[in-house]
Scaffold this motif. Structure first.
Motif, mmCIF file in Angstrom:
data_model
loop_
_atom_site.group_PDB
_atom_site.id
_atom_site.type_symbol
_atom_site.label_atom_id
_atom_site.label_comp_id
_atom_site.label_asym_id
_atom_site.label_seq_id
_atom_site.Cartn_x
_atom_site.Cartn_y
_atom_site.Cartn_z
ATOM 1 N N GLU A 35 61.253 -16.749 37.578
ATOM 2 C CA GLU A 35 60.946 -17.946 37.920
ATOM 3 C C GLU A 35 61.093 -18.209 39.356
ATOM 4 O OE1 GLU A 35 62.669 -22.566 37.329
ATOM 5 O OE2 GLU A 35 62.733 -20.910 35.451
ATOM 6 N N ASP A 39 57.249 -18.990 41.229
ATOM 7 C CA ASP A 39 57.687 -20.470 42.402
ATOM 8 C C ASP A 39 57.427 -19.514 43.723
ATOM 9 O OD1 ASP A 39 58.631 -22.499 40.277
ATOM 10 O OD2 ASP A 39 60.814 -22.373 40.712
ATOM 11 N N ARG A 47 47.545 -18.642 42.537
ATOM 12 C CA ARG A 47 47.923 -19.257 41.011
ATOM 13 C C ARG A 47 47.637 -18.223 39.955
ATOM 14 N NH1 ARG A 47 49.500 -24.106 40.674
ATOM 15 N NH2 ARG A 47 48.738 -24.703 38.267
ATOM 16 N N ASN A 65 55.049 -18.994 28.323
ATOM 17 C CA ASN A 65 53.928 -20.208 27.476
ATOM 18 C C ASN A 65 55.049 -21.417 27.676
ATOM 19 O OD1 ASN A 65 52.715 -18.378 26.057
ATOM 20 N ND2 ASN A 65 53.806 -17.806 24.548
ATOM 21 N N LYS A 66 55.599 -21.607 28.444
ATOM 22 C CA LYS A 66 56.126 -23.069 28.417
ATOM 23 C C LYS A 66 55.707 -23.778 29.688
ATOM 24 C CE LYS A 66 60.543 -22.346 26.095
ATOM 25 N NZ LYS A 66 62.358 -22.041 26.199
ATOM 26 N N LEU A 67 55.678 -22.623 30.608
ATOM 27 C CA LEU A 67 55.225 -22.666 32.382
ATOM 28 C C LEU A 67 53.740 -23.687 31.826
ATOM 29 C CD1 LEU A 67 56.428 -19.146 33.748
ATOM 30 C CD2 LEU A 67 56.997 -22.000 34.060
ATOM 31 N N ASP A 68 53.404 -24.407 33.594
ATOM 32 C CA ASP A 68 52.126 -24.828 33.873
ATOM 33 C C ASP A 68 49.978 -24.053 34.006
ATOM 34 O OD1 ASP A 68 52.914 -27.595 32.692
ATOM 35 O OD2 ASP A 68 53.897 -28.094 34.719
ATOM 36 N N ALA A 69 51.595 -23.499 34.428
ATOM 37 C CA ALA A 69 50.841 -21.798 35.714
ATOM 38 C C ALA A 69 49.891 -21.435 34.532
ATOM 39 C CB ALA A 69 51.683 -21.358 36.688
ATOM 40 N N PRO A 70 48.383 -20.952 35.314
ATOM 41 C CA PRO A 70 47.092 -20.176 34.309
ATOM 42 C C PRO A 70 48.012 -18.584 34.514
ATOM 43 C CG PRO A 70 46.559 -20.885 35.922
ATOM 44 C CD PRO A 70 47.730 -21.587 36.545
#
Length: 383
Positions: A35, A39, A47, A65-70
């Motif tokens: 993580e 970050d 990204r 799968n929980k991340l907002d990042a593509p």
């Protein structure tokens, strides 16, 4: 710019903690190591991220799968090495890109230093260079990379972070990226050495304590649970939702406590301690400089110092970790390091157990009143 995070390896030197999860998913300051890498990339506006998974890949995929990042995920079917992992991502690479290990801490400033370079590696000074690839540099250019030498000619090591063009792929003829760099140097290509601003790796389990201390310096205070009015907090303390802190408990930050924990009453938590989710600390227990992972129970009147406890450990009352230094054989090395204890997942200890400078495997059971030292294999019973 793209980035490839290599998160396929086990991290065998961190056993027993990596028996159930890859090193990239080990929690430090209650966040998986990977993580911090993601970050740092996002802070640099990167990204387009590809993550290579392999060993225990379901843990990494579930987290991503929980991340907002593509984030794109590719699989290294067999964990053959860093170059093999990078080849697994080749079909996703369309421009210049960074390569980063998913199991090292790196800050955003370090990435900013290397992201605009073409064919470069991030280097750092390290007091134990023989654990890494040692880099010989002349006038800012890499001249040689020596993998894990017994007698290192310099304290400068590779962080495993690189900036490449797609031209790197024809050089990936073996299973390790340093071999490709050596081939590039031999062919006349220039590899620039860029000093890192802040980088840290955890080679052995006790190294996680130093990394945890470093990462706790970056937490922000938050009280998401219920803290008794008589409890005392000093410094930066972070407490998750659903956690209760009992009467007369004292917490000196930096400390982070996860969600749905039951702390105290009459407990003391000292600086540089990370406590995961659903942890129970029974009354009159003292914690300092430790990592306590999820679902751990520690009985009353215990004293836990310089320890790493894996998930689901249940330790009865009057448990003690006793920091000391002794020689320990880990893999092919004999090392001397001072710490209290490293416990794998699911360790069970009866009352009045003392852990003294030891590494205890997963699922170990310890009978009452024992002092545990040295290396204890998975599934053993200490009687």
């Amino acid at each position: 710019m793209q980035a490839v995070i290599l998160a396929a390896g086990e991290g065998s030197r961190l056993r027993p903690l990596t028996r159930s999860k890859p090193k990239a998913m080990i929690p430090v300051a209650n966040r998986p190591i990977i993580e911090y890498v993601i970050d740092a990339l996002l802070e640099n506006g990167i990204r387009d991220i590809v993550v290579v998974v392999g060993y225990r890949k379901e843990h990494v995929i579930r987290y991503l799968n929980k991340l907002d990042a593509p984030v794109q995920v590719v699989v290294q079917e067999r964990q053959l090495g860093t170059a093999d992992a990078l080849r697994a991502a080749e079909s996703e690479i369309t421009e210049d890109f960074l390569v980063l290990p998913g199991d090292n801490y790196i800050n955003a400033e370090s990435i900013a230093r290397i992201r605009k370079e073409r064919n470069a590696m991030l280097v750092a000074e390290h007091p134990s260079p023989s654990n890494f690839g040692v880099v010989v540099i002349r006038n800012g250019i890499v001249r040689e990379i020596i993998e894990k030498p017994e007698d290192a000619p310099t304290f400068t090591v590779s962080t495993g972070i690189y900036s490449f063009t797609p031209d790197i792929f024809p050089y990936l003829q073996t299973n390790e990226i340093p071999d490709a760099l050596s081939a590039m140097i031999a062919s006349g290509r220039r590899i620039r050495a860029i000093p890192a601003d802040d980088w840290q790796d955890a080679i052995y389990p006790w190294d996680l304590l130093k990394l945890n201390s470093r990462m706790l310096r970056g937490i922000t205070p938050e009280i998401g649970g219920k803290v008794d009015a008589s409890a005392i907090r000093r410094g930066v303390v972070r407490i998750g939702a659903g956690t209760t802190v009992g009467a007369n408990t004292v917490i000196y930050g930096p400390v982070t406590i996860g969600c749905d924990c039951n702390i105290g009453p009459n407990t003391v938590i000292m600086p540089d301690s990370s406590i995961g989710d659903r942890v129970v600390l029974e009354p009159f227990t003292y914690i300092a400089d430790s990592i306590i992972m999820d679902d751990v129970t520690i009985g009353s009147h215990s004293r836990i110092v310089s320890a790493v406890f894996g998930q689901g450990c249940i330790l009865a009352d009057h448990t003690t970790t006793y920091p000391s230094a002794s020689f320990m054989e880990v893999g092919e090395r004999v090392l001397k390091e001072e710490f209290g204890a490293v416990l794998g997942d699911g360790v069970r200890a009866a009352p009045f157990t003392t852990f003294k400078n030891c590494i205890v495997g997963n699922g170990v059971t310890i009978e009452e009143g024992k002092t545990v030292v040295g290396l204890i294999e998975d599934g053993a019973r200490v009687v």
